[in-house]
Design a protein around this motif. Structure first.
Motif, PDB file in Angstrom:
ATOM      1  N   ARG A 186     -29.979  71.980 -61.412  1.00 35.70           N
ATOM      2  CA  ARG A 186     -29.821  70.725 -61.242  1.00 35.70           C
ATOM      3  C   ARG A 186     -28.825  70.563 -59.969  1.00 35.70           C
ATOM      4  O   ARG A 186     -29.112  69.739 -58.933  1.00 35.70           O
ATOM      5  N   LEU A 187     -27.800  71.110 -59.992  1.00 36.80           N
ATOM      6  CA  LEU A 187     -26.784  71.146 -58.802  1.00 36.80           C
ATOM      7  C   LEU A 187     -27.331  71.362 -57.550  1.00 36.80           C
ATOM      8  O   LEU A 187     -27.355  71.107 -56.334  1.00 36.80           O
ATOM      9  N   ALA A 188     -28.114  72.736 -57.382  1.00 36.92           N
ATOM     10  CA  ALA A 188     -28.781  73.058 -56.488  1.00 36.92           C
ATOM     11  C   ALA A 188     -29.901  71.984 -55.807  1.00 36.92           C
ATOM     12  O   ALA A 188     -29.942  71.841 -54.411  1.00 36.92           O
ATOM     13  N   ARG A 189     -30.424  71.373 -56.597  1.00 40.82           N
ATOM     14  CA  ARG A 189     -31.687  70.249 -56.452  1.00 40.82           C
ATOM     15  C   ARG A 189     -30.885  68.982 -55.737  1.00 40.82           C
ATOM     16  O   ARG A 189     -31.213  68.458 -54.523  1.00 40.82           O
ATOM     17  N   ARG A 190     -29.545  68.844 -56.321  1.00 44.73           N
ATOM     18  CA  ARG A 190     -29.001  67.730 -55.872  1.00 44.73           C
ATOM     19  C   ARG A 190     -28.269  68.088 -54.395  1.00 44.73           C
ATOM     20  O   ARG A 190     -27.947  67.300 -53.292  1.00 44.73           O
ATOM     21  N   LEU A 191     -27.883  69.349 -54.230  1.00 40.06           N
ATOM     22  CA  LEU A 191     -27.257  69.823 -53.052  1.00 40.06           C
ATOM     23  C   LEU A 191     -28.406  69.648 -51.908  1.00 40.06           C
ATOM     24  O   LEU A 191     -28.119  68.964 -50.934  1.00 40.06           O
ATOM     25  N   ASP A 192     -29.591  70.019 -52.176  1.00 37.82           N
ATOM     26  CA  ASP A 192     -30.708  70.019 -51.172  1.00 37.82           C
ATOM     27  C   ASP A 192     -31.269  68.825 -50.884  1.00 37.82           C
ATOM     28  O   ASP A 192     -31.285  68.324 -49.614  1.00 37.82           O
ATOM     29  N   GLU A 193     -31.047  67.661 -51.863  1.00 34.90           N
ATOM     30  CA  GLU A 193     -31.341  66.217 -51.688  1.00 34.90           C
ATOM     31  C   GLU A 193     -30.170  65.627 -50.726  1.00 34.90           C
ATOM     32  O   GLU A 193     -30.448  64.939 -49.677  1.00 34.90           O
ATOM     33  N   THR A 194     -28.870  66.112 -50.757  1.00 36.51           N
ATOM     34  CA  THR A 194     -27.919  65.476 -50.011  1.00 36.51           C
ATOM     35  C   THR A 194     -28.017  65.974 -48.677  1.00 36.51           C
ATOM     36  O   THR A 194     -27.813  65.175 -47.563  1.00 36.51           O
ATOM     37  N   ALA A 195     -28.313  67.090 -48.381  1.00 36.86           N
ATOM     38  CA  ALA A 195     -28.196  68.064 -47.213  1.00 36.86           C
ATOM     39  C   ALA A 195     -29.377  67.294 -46.320  1.00 36.86           C
ATOM     40  O   ALA A 195     -29.226  66.990 -45.226  1.00 36.86           O
ATOM     41  N   ARG A 236     -20.413  74.034 -50.003  1.00 41.34           N
ATOM     42  CA  ARG A 236     -21.785  74.435 -49.901  1.00 41.34           C
ATOM     43  C   ARG A 236     -22.514  73.260 -49.084  1.00 41.34           C
ATOM     44  O   ARG A 236     -23.116  73.758 -48.305  1.00 41.34           O
ATOM     45  N   LEU A 237     -22.163  72.149 -49.327  1.00 41.42           N
ATOM     46  CA  LEU A 237     -22.853  70.984 -48.643  1.00 41.42           C
ATOM     47  C   LEU A 237     -22.362  71.301 -47.093  1.00 41.42           C
ATOM     48  O   LEU A 237     -23.178  71.101 -45.990  1.00 41.42           O
ATOM     49  N   ALA A 238     -20.974  71.761 -46.798  1.00 46.12           N
ATOM     50  CA  ALA A 238     -20.624  71.649 -45.535  1.00 46.12           C
ATOM     51  C   ALA A 238     -21.260  72.771 -44.593  1.00 46.12           C
ATOM     52  O   ALA A 238     -21.687  72.717 -43.588  1.00 46.12           O
ATOM     53  N   ALA A 239     -21.618  73.870 -45.535  1.00 45.01           N
ATOM     54  CA  ALA A 239     -22.325  74.886 -44.959  1.00 45.01           C
ATOM     55  C   ALA A 239     -23.737  74.612 -44.559  1.00 45.01           C
ATOM     56  O   ALA A 239     -24.134  75.084 -43.293  1.00 45.01           O
ATOM     57  N   ARG A 240     -24.073  73.890 -44.952  1.00 44.31           N
ATOM     58  CA  ARG A 240     -25.684  73.059 -44.840  1.00 44.31           C
ATOM     59  C   ARG A 240     -25.604  72.121 -43.686  1.00 44.31           C
ATOM     60  O   ARG A 240     -26.632  72.185 -43.005  1.00 44.31           O
ATOM     61  N   VAL A 241     -24.339  71.744 -43.249  1.00 41.24           N
ATOM     62  CA  VAL A 241     -24.389  70.566 -42.572  1.00 41.24           C
ATOM     63  C   VAL A 241     -23.997  71.351 -41.175  1.00 41.24           C
ATOM     64  O   VAL A 241     -24.337  70.770 -40.105  1.00 41.24           O
ATOM     65  N   ARG A 242     -23.279  72.243 -41.090  1.00 40.85           N
ATOM     66  CA  ARG A 242     -22.761  72.754 -40.048  1.00 40.85           C
ATOM     67  C   ARG A 242     -23.915  72.944 -39.000  1.00 40.85           C
ATOM     68  O   ARG A 242     -23.733  72.955 -37.791  1.00 40.85           O
ATOM     69  N   GLY A 302     -18.515  48.298 -51.513  1.00 34.85           N
ATOM     70  CA  GLY A 302     -19.843  48.069 -50.969  1.00 34.85           C
ATOM     71  C   GLY A 302     -20.545  49.316 -50.576  1.00 34.85           C
ATOM     72  O   GLY A 302     -21.586  49.321 -50.065  1.00 34.85           O
ATOM     73  N   PHE A 303     -20.226  50.577 -51.207  1.00 38.07           N
ATOM     74  CA  PHE A 303     -20.791  51.905 -51.022  1.00 38.07           C
ATOM     75  C   PHE A 303     -21.890  52.102 -51.916  1.00 38.07           C
ATOM     76  O   PHE A 303     -21.679  51.968 -53.141  1.00 38.07           O
ATOM     77  N   GLU A 304     -23.004  52.442 -51.148  1.00 35.36           N
ATOM     78  CA  GLU A 304     -24.377  52.757 -52.247  1.00 35.36           C
ATOM     79  C   GLU A 304     -24.394  54.273 -52.194  1.00 35.36           C
ATOM     80  O   GLU A 304     -24.509  54.922 -51.327  1.00 35.36           O
ATOM     81  N   THR A 305     -24.632  54.934 -53.442  1.00 39.43           N
ATOM     82  CA  THR A 305     -24.364  56.279 -53.627  1.00 39.43           C
ATOM     83  C   THR A 305     -25.932  56.800 -53.632  1.00 39.43           C
ATOM     84  O   THR A 305     -26.528  56.344 -54.117  1.00 39.43           O
ATOM     85  N   LEU A 306     -25.936  58.108 -53.308  1.00 35.25           N
ATOM     86  CA  LEU A 306     -27.431  58.758 -53.099  1.00 35.25           C
ATOM     87  C   LEU A 306     -27.866  59.102 -54.732  1.00 35.25           C
ATOM     88  O   LEU A 306     -29.092  58.667 -54.896  1.00 35.25           O
ATOM     89  N   PHE A 307     -26.796  59.364 -55.480  1.00 31.94           N
ATOM     90  CA  PHE A 307     -27.245  59.580 -56.823  1.00 31.94           C
ATOM     91  C   PHE A 307     -25.849  59.717 -57.879  1.00 31.94           C
ATOM     92  O   PHE A 307     -24.855  59.666 -56.953  1.00 31.94           O
ATOM     93  N   PRO A 308     -25.856  59.249 -59.029  1.00 28.40           N
ATOM     94  CA  PRO A 308     -24.732  59.056 -59.747  1.00 28.40           C
ATOM     95  C   PRO A 308     -23.859  60.559 -59.615  1.00 28.40           C
ATOM     96  O   PRO A 308     -24.485  61.531 -60.071  1.00 28.40           O
ATOM     97  N   ILE A 309     -22.674  60.367 -59.164  1.00 23.04           N
ATOM     98  CA  ILE A 309     -21.925  61.558 -59.215  1.00 23.04           C
ATOM     99  C   ILE A 309     -21.379  62.103 -60.513  1.00 23.04           C
ATOM    100  O   ILE A 309     -20.977  63.404 -60.506  1.00 23.04           O
ATOM    101  N   ARG A 310     -21.622  61.518 -61.682  1.00 22.12           N
ATOM    102  CA  ARG A 310     -21.384  62.030 -62.693  1.00 22.12           C
ATOM    103  C   ARG A 310     -21.891  63.643 -63.045  1.00 22.12           C
ATOM    104  O   ARG A 310     -21.617  64.186 -63.815  1.00 22.12           O
ATOM    105  N   GLU A 311     -22.983  63.777 -62.540  1.00 23.09           N
ATOM    106  CA  GLU A 311     -23.818  64.883 -62.426  1.00 23.09           C
ATOM    107  C   GLU A 311     -23.106  66.064 -61.828  1.00 23.09           C
ATOM    108  O   GLU A 311     -23.418  67.166 -62.196  1.00 23.09           O
ATOM    109  N   LEU A 312     -22.241  65.685 -61.118  1.00 25.56           N
ATOM    110  CA  LEU A 312     -21.440  66.704 -60.291  1.00 25.56           C
ATOM    111  C   LEU A 312     -19.954  67.127 -60.935  1.00 25.56           C
ATOM    112  O   LEU A 312     -19.427  68.118 -60.481  1.00 25.56           O
ATOM    113  N   ALA A 313     -19.725  66.237 -61.875  1.00 29.45           N
ATOM    114  CA  ALA A 313     -18.274  66.375 -62.343  1.00 29.45           C
ATOM    115  C   ALA A 313     -18.092  67.388 -63.505  1.00 29.45           C
ATOM    116  O   ALA A 313     -18.118  67.168 -64.852  1.00 29.45           O
TER     117      ALA A 313
END
Length: 369
Positions: A69-78, A100-106, A45-56
Motif C-alpha cells: 500500500r505504501l509503495a502504491r501511495r508513493l507512486d501516486e504522490t510522485a 523515497r519520495l525525494a529520490a523520485r522527485v530529484r 485550506g489545504f487539500e490532501t491527495l489521500f488521507p495521511i493516516r495510511e502513512l502513520a
C-alpha cells in the motif's frame, strides 16, 4: 500563481505543515499549495491527495504488512508531482516515505527541501550519503544537527524547534477543573503504540492512589480505540482532543505518563513533570539496540546531556517501575522542581536566531524558491 508541494506523513508533520503554510502566506500571498496533509493543514485550506493516516506507521517489522500500500501511495504522490510541476517540494519529517519520495522527485529537476533532519545522530549515520543524493536543503530543528549534514555537503538551515510555538504553554487550569491530582496519559497516535502501551499504562494506574484522575489525549486516528480501552481503567477518565484543550489539561494536571516523542517536549513547554515510556516489537527492539547511538530517548535529556526526565524503554517499561517514578512527581516537591529547571535549560537551546521557528522555516523555503 506559484505552486509549492508539501508532503506531511503523520500528525506532527501536519502541525508543522500548517504553521509553515500560514507563515508563507504572510510573506507570499500568491503561493498555492498541494500535496499530503492532515487536519491542521486542512484548516489552512489545504487539500490532501489521500488521507495521511495510511502513512502513520512506526517500527521495522510493523511496517511490513503495509509495504504494498505504501509503495502504491508513493507512486501516486510522485506522479502527482510530475503532473503538477511545482516550483519546490517540501517533505516534512516521515523520512521512511518522504526520502523515497525525494529520490523520485530529484530526476524531475524540482528542488527538494526536507523539513526535520533525519536523526542520523541517533542511529544509522551512514544514511547521510544517501540523503545528500536526494535533498537540496535540510531545515533542522536541533542546534547540533547542522554540522553533521554540512559535512556531507548538504546545506542546512537551523530553524528552531516548533515546540516553541506550541499551545502547550498557553493553558489555563481554570478551564479544566479536576477533582484530584491529574495524570496526563499520552499513549501515542499510532495503533501499534496504543496497543502496546495503553495496557501497561492501565496497570500503572491501578498501582497509583485512587484519587489520581487519568486525563487521556486522543489523536485522530486512534481516538475511539483509546476511549474503548480506557473503559477498563477501573476509574473515571477525562479525555482531551485538540491543542487548546490539551494545553488546559497540561496546566491543570500534576504529572504525566507520556510515550517517547514530541508529547514529552510539549509537557516540558507546559512545565509538566512527567516520565517517558516506550515499547516496540521485541525483534524491532533488538535491531534498534544495534543501531542506536545515543544515551537517551527524550530530547530534554539529550539537550541537557543528563536524565532530567525518567525514561522507561522496552523491558524497563513496566507498570511497577512507572508507578514508582510517578509517585514523587504526583506529590510535587523536589522531584517536580528539578524537572522544571531542566525543562528551562533544554528549551533555551531550541530557539532560532530570530523570530519563530515557522517564520525561520518560511524564510528558508522562500530563499530556496
Amino acid at each position: 500563481m506559484t505552486l509549492l508541494y508539501l508532503s506531511a506523513g503523520e500528525a506532527s508533520g501536519d502541525v508543522l505543515g500548517a504553521r509553515l503554510i500560514a507563515a508563507l502566506r504572510a510573506r507570499a500571498p500568491d503561493l498555492e499549495f498541494a500535496g499530503l496533509g492532515g487536519e491542521r493543514m486542512a484548516e489552512q485550506g489545504f487539500e490532501t491527495l489521500f488521507p495521511i493516516r495510511e502513512l502513520a506507521l512506526m517500527g521495522l517489522l510493523e511496517v511490513l504488512p503495509s509495504l504494498r500500500r505504501l509503495a502504491r501511495r508513493l507512486d501516486e504522490t510522485a506522479a502527482d508531482i510530475a503532473r503538477r510541476r511545482p516550483r519546490l517540494v517540501v517533505t516534512i519529517d516521515s523520512p521512511g516515505f518522504n526520502l523515497r519520495l525525494a529520490a523520485r522527485v530529484r530526476p524531475l529537476g524540482i528542488p527538494v527541501v526536507h523539513y526535520v533532519a533525519p536523526q542520523i545522530w541517533a542511529w544509522r549515520p551512514g544514511r547521510v550519503k544517501k540523503i545528500a543524493q536526494r535533498v537540496d536543503r535540510i531545515l533542522a530543528l536541533l542546534p547540533f544537527e547542522a554540522p553533521l549534514f554540512e559535512a556531507a555537503g548538504i546545506p542546512v538551515s537551523f530553524v528552531g524547534h516548533p515546540i516553541l510555538e506550541s499551545e502547550a504553554a498557553q493553558g489555563d487550569a481554570a478551564r479544566f477543573p479536576l477533582e484530584g491530582p491529574g495524570l496526563i496519559v499520552m499513549p501515542g497516535s499510532r495503533r501499534g503504540e496504543v496497543g502496546r502501551l495503553l495496557p501497561i499504562f492501565a496497570e500503572t494506574l491501578r498501582a497509583l492512589p485512587p484519587e489520581v484522575v487519568p486525563v487521556l489525549g486522543l489523536a485522530g486516528t486512534v481516538a475511539e480505540e483509546v476511549k474503548a480501552k480506557a473503559a477498563g481503567f477501573g476509574r473515571p477518565c477525562r479525555f482531551v482532543r485538540g491543542p487548546l484543550e490539551k494545553a488546559d489539561a497540561f496546566a491543570a494536571a500534576t504529572a504525566g505518563l507520556i510515550k517517547s516523542g514530541t508529547s514529552s517536549l510539549e509537557a516540558a513547554v507546559a512545565g509538566l513533570p512527567h516520565v517517558v515510556a516506550y515499547r516496540v516489537n521485541p525483534i524491532t527492539a533488538a535491531i534498534a539496540r544495534r543501531l542506536v547511538r545515543v544515551r537517551f530517548a527524550s530530547l530534554v535529556n539529550l539537550l541537557c546531556d543528563r536524565e532530567v526526565v525518567p525514561e522507561f524503554i522496552q523491558q524497563d517499561c513496566t507498570p511497577e517501575k512507572l508507578a514508582v517514578a510517578l509517585r514523587p512527581l504526583l506529590a510535587g516537591g523536589e522531584a517536580a522542581a528539578a524537572q522544571r529547571a531542566g525543562f528551562a535549560e533544554a528549551l533555551a537551546r531550541l530557539s532560532p536566531a530570530q523570530g519563530l521557528p515557522s517564520e525561520a522555516a518560511a524564510e528558508a523555503v522562500l530563499g530556496m524558491m
